[in-house]
Design a protein around this motif. Sequence first.
Motif, PDB file in Angstrom:
ATOM      1  N   UNK A  27       1.234  -1.350  -0.461  1.00  0.00           N
ATOM      2  CA  UNK A  27      -0.034   0.067   0.312  1.00  0.00           C
ATOM      3  C   UNK A  27       0.845   1.002  -0.114  1.00  0.00           C
ATOM      4  N   UNK A  28       0.793   1.821  -0.897  1.00  0.00           N
ATOM      5  CA  UNK A  28       1.485   3.443  -0.660  1.00  0.00           C
ATOM      6  C   UNK A  28      -0.146   4.440  -0.600  1.00  0.00           C
ATOM      7  N   UNK A 356      -3.167  14.070   6.586  1.00  0.00           N
ATOM      8  CA  UNK A 356      -3.147  14.661   5.554  1.00  0.00           C
ATOM      9  C   UNK A 356      -3.142  13.891   4.091  1.00  0.00           C
ATOM     10  N   UNK A 357      -3.515  12.394   4.269  1.00  0.00           N
ATOM     11  CA  UNK A 357      -3.901  11.825   3.178  1.00  0.00           C
ATOM     12  C   UNK A 357      -4.974  11.722   2.684  1.00  0.00           C
ATOM     13  N   UNK A 358      -4.155  11.613   1.131  1.00  0.00           N
ATOM     14  CA  UNK A 358      -5.105  12.264  -0.066  1.00  0.00           C
ATOM     15  C   UNK A 358      -4.801  11.321  -1.329  1.00  0.00           C
ATOM     16  N   UNK A 359      -3.528  10.010  -1.231  1.00  0.00           N
ATOM     17  CA  UNK A 359      -3.654   8.897  -3.064  1.00  0.00           C
ATOM     18  C   UNK A 359      -3.254   7.845  -1.930  1.00  0.00           C
ATOM     19  N   UNK A 360      -4.081   6.773  -2.378  1.00  0.00           N
ATOM     20  CA  UNK A 360      -3.521   5.306  -2.287  1.00  0.00           C
ATOM     21  C   UNK A 360      -3.657   4.474  -3.360  1.00  0.00           C
ATOM     22  N   UNK A 361      -2.691   3.960  -3.383  1.00  0.00           N
ATOM     23  CA  UNK A 361      -2.508   2.890  -4.616  1.00  0.00           C
ATOM     24  C   UNK A 361      -1.746   1.641  -3.804  1.00  0.00           C
ATOM     25  N   UNK A 362      -1.997   0.740  -4.696  1.00  0.00           N
ATOM     26  CA  UNK A 362      -1.268  -1.367  -4.561  1.00  0.00           C
ATOM     27  C   UNK A 362      -0.732  -1.470  -5.306  1.00  0.00           C
ATOM     28  N   UNK A 363       0.034  -2.069  -4.466  1.00  0.00           N
ATOM     29  CA  UNK A 363       1.491  -3.004  -5.582  1.00  0.00           C
ATOM     30  C   UNK A 363       1.182  -5.142  -4.993  1.00  0.00           C
TER      31      UNK A 363
END
Length: 385
Positions: A27-28, A356-363
């Motif tokens: 998770x990024x 202030x988390x604003x973006x969630x990406x997976x790999x």
Amino acid sequence: MTYKSFLASAILACSSLSLMAQDNIKLLVGTYTNGSSKGIYSFELNQRTGDVTALDTLEITNPSYLTLSLDGSMIYAVNETNDKNAALSAISFDSENGKMRFVNSALTKGEDPCFVDTNGNMAVTANYSGGSMSVFPLSGTGQLENMTQLFSGAQQGFDKERQEKGHFHCVRFTPEGNGVLVVDFTGDALLRYDFVTPTKLKYVGVAAQLPKGSGARHFTFSDDSKYLYVMSELSGAVTVFNYNKGNLTKKQTIAADKHNARGGADIHLTPNGKFLYVSNRLKNDGITIFKVNKATGILTEVGFQPTDKHPRQFNITPNGELLLCASRDNNTIQVFKINQNTGALTNLNKDIKVDKAVCVQFYPAIMVPDTGVGGFQVIERTVVK
């Protein structure tokens, strides 16, 4: 540009089985750094239970949106600043241990870059305040070269307050690999750009026009690439288009925000294409849930899930079981379980605390482009010497 064609069904089946069997993924998280956040955070995420383990932190300015290369070796993150320092950064990523290392950056020459996408040959950013799209060729190792093209859209729109100047908000490569589509927020339109060479684009024209004052923001493709869904920020509506190799035909508009909040944000489909989710901010913060008729692409609203304050962006795990919502103003990423039959969301109360988390990406993630006619094309990296 070099292409290889394969049978979509076989690859999709293999991808889905592999990701479903893999409980732990990376998770990024991208953030704004005007508080206590340092930049980008990596975690180990169990995509069945929602449990996380912190892995690494990379200090970098305002990485408000990021994406990964298809092989997971590189992260491309915008540096969203409203000045001449606005940039795109390339970051090496070890998908085994989650470690990140800054590689290089290049100026976008458009203020407030807020979205980035890559196909392996180039990276493109949508610059909100700049009202532009920046094009960056990539080296054979994925390093950024200096920006080579800058495209602009409408400079004034119907809404004098929010469309007072040019704004671009989202840019994605098309599934068939012929170019990109860009959201012109101010012009209430999707603009189409096709490849001239593997690292050069040309403007083709308006691919789709939305009603005046809609404020189109984000869009996503159906898993078979036959439909495209646009979330409009100002109108709070989702618009459904038939999609055929860059050509769009409007077929439905349905309200997602019924409180006139003028804060529609993100939009995502489950990997199986059964449900579509849209986040709303500013009033009645939460996520509207739609069931998708896969034969027609038509949406039916089936629910609403309240969230913490300002759900700017969210994402769905590759196995389709969890939805993670970045609520910027509560400094949390909420973890929801997706009901596979109804699409309803259940809060697992396993909040991930990130300022202030604003973006969630997976790999890894399912990123298999499909032409919509039974095959798909993988764009291979082409080294331009």
